[in-house]
Design a protein around this motif. Sequence first.
Motif, short mmCIF file in Angstrom:
data_model
loop_
_atom_site.label_atom_id
_atom_site.label_comp_id
_atom_site.label_asym_id
_atom_site.label_seq_id
_atom_site.Cartn_x
_atom_site.Cartn_y
_atom_site.Cartn_z
N ASP A 1 0.80 -1.23 0.00
CA ASP A 1 0.00 0.00 0.00
C ASP A 1 0.83 1.29 0.00
O ASP A 1 0.36 2.33 -0.42
CB ASP A 1 -1.01 0.01 1.17
N LEU B 1 1.50 3.21 2.32
CA LEU B 1 0.96 4.25 3.20
C LEU B 1 2.02 4.83 4.13
O LEU B 1 1.97 6.00 4.49
CB LEU B 1 -0.20 3.68 4.05
N LEU C 1 2.06 11.44 16.36
CA LEU C 1 1.72 10.55 15.25
C LEU C 1 2.94 9.73 14.84
O LEU C 1 3.95 10.28 14.42
CB LEU C 1 1.23 11.37 14.06
N GLN D 1 -1.39 11.78 19.90
CA GLN D 1 -2.19 12.18 18.75
C GLN D 1 -3.17 11.07 18.39
O GLN D 1 -2.80 9.90 18.27
CB GLN D 1 -1.27 12.48 17.56
N ALA D 2 -4.43 11.45 18.21
CA ALA D 2 -5.44 10.49 17.74
C ALA D 2 -5.40 10.48 16.22
O ALA D 2 -5.30 11.53 15.59
CB ALA D 2 -6.83 10.91 18.23
N TYR D 3 -5.48 9.29 15.62
CA TYR D 3 -5.44 9.21 14.15
C TYR D 3 -6.23 8.03 13.66
O TYR D 3 -6.66 7.20 14.47
CB TYR D 3 -4.00 9.14 13.65
N GLY E 1 -6.79 -2.38 3.06
CA GLY E 1 -5.74 -2.48 4.08
C GLY E 1 -5.00 -3.80 4.01
O GLY E 1 -4.15 -4.07 4.86
N GLY F 1 -3.77 1.62 17.90
CA GLY F 1 -3.96 1.94 16.48
C GLY F 1 -4.54 3.33 16.27
O GLY F 1 -5.38 3.51 15.39
N GLY F 2 -4.11 4.28 17.06
CA GLY F 2 -4.58 5.66 16.88
C GLY F 2 -5.73 6.03 17.79
O GLY F 2 -6.05 7.21 17.95
N PRO G 1 -2.23 14.63 6.72
CA PRO G 1 -2.12 13.79 7.94
C PRO G 1 -0.80 13.92 8.71
O PRO G 1 -0.72 13.43 9.83
CB PRO G 1 -2.31 12.37 7.41
N THR H 1 -10.56 8.87 16.47
CA THR H 1 -10.84 9.49 15.17
C THR H 1 -11.08 8.42 14.11
O THR H 1 -10.34 7.43 14.06
CB THR H 1 -9.65 10.38 14.72
N TYR I 1 -8.11 8.83 5.75
CA TYR I 1 -6.67 8.80 5.46
C TYR I 1 -5.98 7.63 6.16
O TYR I 1 -4.77 7.44 6.02
CB TYR I 1 -6.01 10.11 5.95
N GLU I 2 -6.74 6.83 6.92
CA GLU I 2 -6.10 5.80 7.75
C GLU I 2 -5.69 4.58 6.94
O GLU I 2 -4.54 4.22 6.87
CB GLU I 2 -7.05 5.38 8.87
N TYR J 1 -6.43 2.87 3.18
CA TYR J 1 -7.08 3.06 1.87
C TYR J 1 -6.18 2.50 0.77
O TYR J 1 -5.01 2.19 1.01
CB TYR J 1 -7.37 4.54 1.63
#
Lengths: 125, 334
Positions: A85, A87, A99, A123-125, B127, B197-198, B222, B238, B242-243, B245
């Motif tokens: 991916d 990412l 983050l 940080q929340a993500y 994912g 995981g955030g 992000p 949240t 953007y997590e 994709y």
Amino acid sequence: MKRNLILAAVTALLFLAAVGGCWLVMHMPGGMVAVIRQDGKEVYRVDLSQVETPYTMSFSDGAGGENVVLIEPGAISMQSANCPDGLCMQMGTIRTGGLPVVCLPHHIMIEIEGSTPDAPDVQAY
Amino acid sequence: MYRRFCLIALLPLLFCGCGRDAANTPVKCTAEMMGTFVTVTLYGENPDSLRQAADAALDRAAELEQMLSPTIPDSELCYVNAHAVEAPVSVSPEFAEVLDAAIGYNICSDGALDCTMGRLIALWSIGTDGARVPAPDEITALLPDDTPRVKWDGRKVQLLEDGVQLHFGAVAKGYIADEMKEVLTAHGVESGLIVLGGNVLTIGEKSDGIPWTVAITDPIAPDSIAGTLQVSGMSVVTSGNYERYFEHDGVRYHHILDPGMGCPADSGLASVTIVAGSSLTCDALSTAAYVLGAEEGMALLESIPDAEAVFITQEGRILTTSGIDAYQFAEVNP
């Protein structure tokens, strides 16, 4: 009398140095240590505030997964990865805690521990 | 007189070096589970007992993953998905709690959160290495109709349609974080952070007695933050596009599926952040509100006491619930 005045002056200087020292210790940044974890285990740690010249580190998962991490003065990022991916590369460069950069397919996480006093705790993500 | 003055004036020297006490050096443990990283950061005076507490919390998380994971072949969830079509299956108390919550949020969100989408999620496989855009007829075949898909009596579950699969992706991480916090507080931990995981769950306050500053990721960029919240003992979660994709023909397909359409939700929102005492509540509501969109999502949040939200639209506009001031939401570079 003169001796007492000198004693008082020295004492006042020591007092100011002590107070100033305490203030500095309590307010100085706690360092910018980047930690790289692979499969949950710490594999590399570097104080980014001590980095003067950018360099890269390569990590392999032993099954064909390759990640290259770019370490710069005060910053860290995933420069390249052959994960499907991609990412982790799109997560950009991190300069503060909060983050992390995560490569889930290759089980790698990069995060910064310690930061400036004004930085968020998490940080929340 | 002078000597007395000198002695008093030198007293601060005794406190030199008090700035960084043991409580400021956290114990941090990280593990990989639920397809993501879990980090526990604990503050206190005794590092050994903090480490024991963190290990116990991570053990509990692993135990719950074994029940709720859709990817561990011998998990309780996989067993239910494989056997509950033929006959009702008894489930563990933890599984029951999660299923209860998922059904409750399905009802209150008018179907925006749906834990029966397992096959749809597997079809898209976002994912994973197998992510792809399914053909429209593949999606249509898996969309729910008006008939109930699950029979649940609080103890036994039955899947009423062949091919229906449960998936707790929108609630499991929240539930696990709440359970980890229970373990940590039972071990006497008074200050710490769980990041699953955030998903953020705070314990108490910082060691200096002030609230935690939790940053909200900017979904448009992000690697930046959109704002901050001040919280003590609360969870912040949240859901954003953007997590997880993948991109195909220049289109981004993110992981939050709209149960009604069977596709990634396109409600005009880029992220939804929820603050509440329970991480499960945050997890479920962030997903449901994202699917519902700004207007309906905000109406849902305003109807639920003790939960506040920050919505960020795809254009970068920020919307908040009426009670967000309790957490001193501050926009970054408004």
